[in-house]
Write an enzyme that holds these catalytic residues in place. Structure first.
Site, short mmCIF file in Angstrom:
data_model
loop_
_atom_site.label_atom_id
_atom_site.label_comp_id
_atom_site.label_asym_id
_atom_site.label_seq_id
_atom_site.Cartn_x
_atom_site.Cartn_y
_atom_site.Cartn_z
N SER A 150 -54.91 3.79 -51.64
CA SER A 150 -55.67 3.53 -50.55
C SER A 150 -55.11 1.49 -50.53
CB SER A 150 -56.83 3.25 -49.63
OG SER A 150 -57.21 2.48 -48.57
N ASP A 280 -55.31 11.16 -41.91
CA ASP A 280 -55.75 9.62 -42.44
C ASP A 280 -56.62 8.93 -41.67
OD1 ASP A 280 -56.40 7.24 -43.57
OD2 ASP A 280 -55.02 7.74 -44.80
N HIS A 309 -57.94 10.72 -45.44
CA HIS A 309 -58.07 9.73 -46.20
C HIS A 309 -58.93 9.96 -47.47
CE1 HIS A 309 -57.28 5.55 -47.22
NE2 HIS A 309 -58.24 5.42 -47.39
#
Length: 329
Positions: A150, A280, A309
């Site tokens: 991320s 995601d 995610h």
């Protein structure tokens, strides 16, 4: 770019015992209480059991960056870069796995996050990457593999592009924010600014509630039909978030959403694995992983069908297996 197709079904996660949830919640409140009345160094001592300076590096602008360094110093190092607004604890499943495979594993808490200094300034990708460079230099890491999830994917990409060319062997981006999350004229598939303004508004209004809802829903895909939320996982996410600074997290939204990594990606020459879940809900796959893979010189792209995610936590066996094959290839 090499494209690997992967079809993975969402595996059900078992619901944890309510007692474990209660204990995690109590522990998180203890940590917050301690950091409120003591210095950040005292908090680090509480959480690590020591305060001898060996688990932190001080940057050129005076910021103390907490880190973990496990395994033989002679082994190939793997450096993990965590997501927003978490800490190095989010990599537990990967660090223990690779430690068991004989690697040296290192993970740090980004400035303003976890056990690192809660400073006012420097919550941007340039400072994040420079902080990693200071850590790498102190530990004299060479031939390292950097893995970022991320926001940590953006941090890792900028570090490799600007600081790590002579010290990095490979790079992995997982559910990562590059090339650019924000919708602009040159990035029409991005998310509107209002999405990130809403995140800032919710954080400022009630950060504990916002973090609980974020972890309970889209981050792990627990809002999808048939999902079985793990309360322990939710509270562990909440615990990590609440350890950090509200100011750092607020500013960090701009850092991860508005930073354009296109030029960073173009300049990276090391082999890079790009992993992303097709479901995601935080970093939509269509405007991230495939675009990053095309900009990179030597990339392998793998999309996990229906995975969320937070795939490193929900499906560590799948992720760890792919990581191991890539780092040992």
């Amino acid at each position: 770019m090499t494209l690997i197709s992967s079809v993975s079904r969402l595996a059900s996660t078992s619901r944890r015992n309510i007692l474990a949830t209660t204990l995690l919640y109590a522990a998180s409140l203890t940590v917050r209480s301690t950091s409120a009345v003591g210095s950040d160094v005292e908090t680090a001592s509480l959480l690590t059991g020591r305060n001898d300076g060996t688990s932190s590096v001080t940057t050129s602008d005076g910021v103390r960056i907490f880190y973990k360094d496990w395994g033989p110093k002679s082994a190939q190092p793997i450096v993990f870069h965590h997501g927003w607004p978490l800490s190095s604890d989010d990599w537990d499943a990967q660090m223990l796995f690779f430690l068991g495979k004989g690697f040296r594993v290192i993970a740090h808490d980004r400035r303003g996050h976890g056990r690192s200094s809660q400073v006012n300034d420097g919550h941007d990708m340039d400072h994040y990457a420079a902080d990693v460079a200071a850590l790498v230099q102190q530990l004299d890491l060479r031939n390292a593999i950097h893995i970022g999830h991320s926001t940590g994917g953006g941090e890792a990409a900028r570090y490799v592009a600007r600081h790590g060319r002579d010290r990095v062997a490979k790079l992995v981006l997982i559910g990562a924010v590059p090339p650019l999350m924000l919708k602009t004229e040159s990035n029409p598939g991005g998310l509107p600014l209002k999405v990130f303004d809403d995140l800032r508004g919710r954080l400022a209004a009630n950060r504990p509630q916002f973090y609980f809802e974020f972890a309970s829903g889209p981050f792990y895909g627990y809002n999808r039909p048939g999902a079985e939320p793990s309360q322990a996982t939710i509270w562990n996410w909440w615990r990590q978030g609440m350890m950090g600074s509200a100011k750092a997290h607020y500013d960090g939204i701009k850092a991860f959403s508005e930073t354009d990594f296109s030029e960073d990606l173009k300049s990276i020459a090391v082999p890079t694995l790009v992993l992303h879940g097709s479901d995601d809900q935080i970093v939509p796959v269509a405007d991230s992983a495939p675009l990053s893979a095309r900009l990179l010189k030597h990339s392998t792209l793998k999309i996990y069908d229906l995975l969320p995610h937070g795939v490193c936590t929900t499906h560590p066996d799948i992720v760890n297996g792919d990581l191991l094959r890539f780092v040992t290839a």
